[in-house]
Scaffold this active site. Structure first.
Site, PDB file in Angstrom:
ATOM      1  N   ALA A 111      43.260  41.314  44.489  1.00 23.02           N
ATOM      2  CA  ALA A 111      43.816  41.167  45.832  1.00 23.02           C
ATOM      3  C   ALA A 111      45.303  41.528  45.839  1.00 23.02           C
ATOM      4  CB  ALA A 111      43.613  39.738  46.331  1.00 23.02           C
ATOM      5  N   HIS A 154      37.959  35.660  49.762  1.00 19.32           N
ATOM      6  CA  HIS A 154      36.724  34.888  49.850  1.00 19.32           C
ATOM      7  C   HIS A 154      36.394  34.492  51.289  1.00 19.32           C
ATOM      8  CE1 HIS A 154      36.665  35.171  45.616  1.00 19.32           C
ATOM      9  NE2 HIS A 154      37.414  34.134  45.327  1.00 19.32           N
TER      10      HIS A 154
END
Length: 283
Positions: A111, A154
């Site tokens: 990320a 997520h």
């Protein structure tokens, strides 16, 4: 009798879904596992210290660990439409992040690499301070004004509006637009010292575990829900659908191209060491 393989993966629904059959001895002729649950930042550190036999890690950490660990061609998380998001309290554009404080879940995460590549391309002058927070603390920190923006992963994709936040940019969408490749998020690695036969057996067993979960998702549900941290079952199903993809069963040509593309671009920006020519090759 051979010892169980020590393995760590997260309690997130995609990982428990993937490993349910294998962890519970339902995959024929599979190696036995000794499972530890740990979030991705912790497993990245475990990999750098060489602590366990098998780990779920960020693709971003591979350049530091591939001498000791091999990348398995199955079990990981790659996909489309599943990238990290940059969240803010107010609407705006990339230029509004110039010089601002941004919370991230880890500086050794995929990320983060995707975010830094996006910043280099989209934020004139770059962002300001980077603050590392556990991912569950990031949205409250943005909401409460402790940071200007947050990089989330997520299930936050499905819940950020509950915090009154806005999506300023989708890192995955930018990656897909500029490369045409899937988004490489999490990898399964195993120690090379286990030897080629066991590594192949492990990879085959993980692939079988994935397919068993797809064939009978209800069998995996108790394991998934037991570790889903009070996540709403609908969000759990969305999470699995987003992160358990065809690339989980096997990386394939596009999967390997995505991983090498991410790490090559990141190395060009000085974010990771360069990969060796055959670093991603499986046994």
């Amino acid at each position: 009798m051979t010892r169980p393989l020590s393995i760590a993966y997260s309690p997130c629904p995609n990982d428990t879904f993937v490993f349910d059959a294998l962890a519970h001895g339902r995959v024929p002729d599979a190696p036995e596992l000794d499972v530890t649950f740990a979030d991705i930042d912790r497993t990245n550190g475990m990999a750098e210290r060489g602590e366990l036999d098998v780990l779920k890690v960020s693709y971003a950490v591979l350049p530091w660990v591939l001498e000791e660990y091999a990348l398995l061609p199955t079990g990981g998380a790659l996909g489309r439409g599943c990238g990290p998001l940059v969240l803010t309290r107010q609407p705006g554009g990339p230029a509004d992040l110039a010089g601002k404080t941004v919370a991230v879940p880890s500086e050794r995460s995929t990320a983060y690499l995707l975010f830094r590549l996006w910043v280099a391309d989209q934020v004139p002058g770059g962002v300001g301070e980077i603050v590392v927070l556990p991912f569950h603390e990031i949205m409250p920190a943005v909401r409460d004004g402790k940071v200007d923006a947050g990089l989330v992963i997520h299930e936050a994709r499905f819940t950020y509006q509950d915090y009154g936040l806005r999506c300023l940019a989708d890192m995955g969408a930018h990656w897909e637009l500029t490369t045409g490749l899937p988004i490489p998020l999490g990898a399964i690695i195993a120690k090379r010292s286990l030897g080629a036969p066991l590594l192949r057996r492990l990879a085959d067993s993980i692939r079988t575990s994935v397919r068993m979960a797809w064939d009978d998702p209800e069998a995996a549900r108790p394991y998934v829900l037991a570790h889903a941290q009070e996540m709403d079952p609908k969000v759990t199903d969305q999470h699995i659908g987003l992160y358990v993809t065809e690339f989980t069963a096997g990386l394939g040509e596009d999967g390997y191209a995505a991983v090498r593309g991410l790490l090559t671009r990141a190395a060009a920006e000085g974010l990771v060491p360069p990969l060796g020519r055959d670093a991603l090759a499986f046994v």
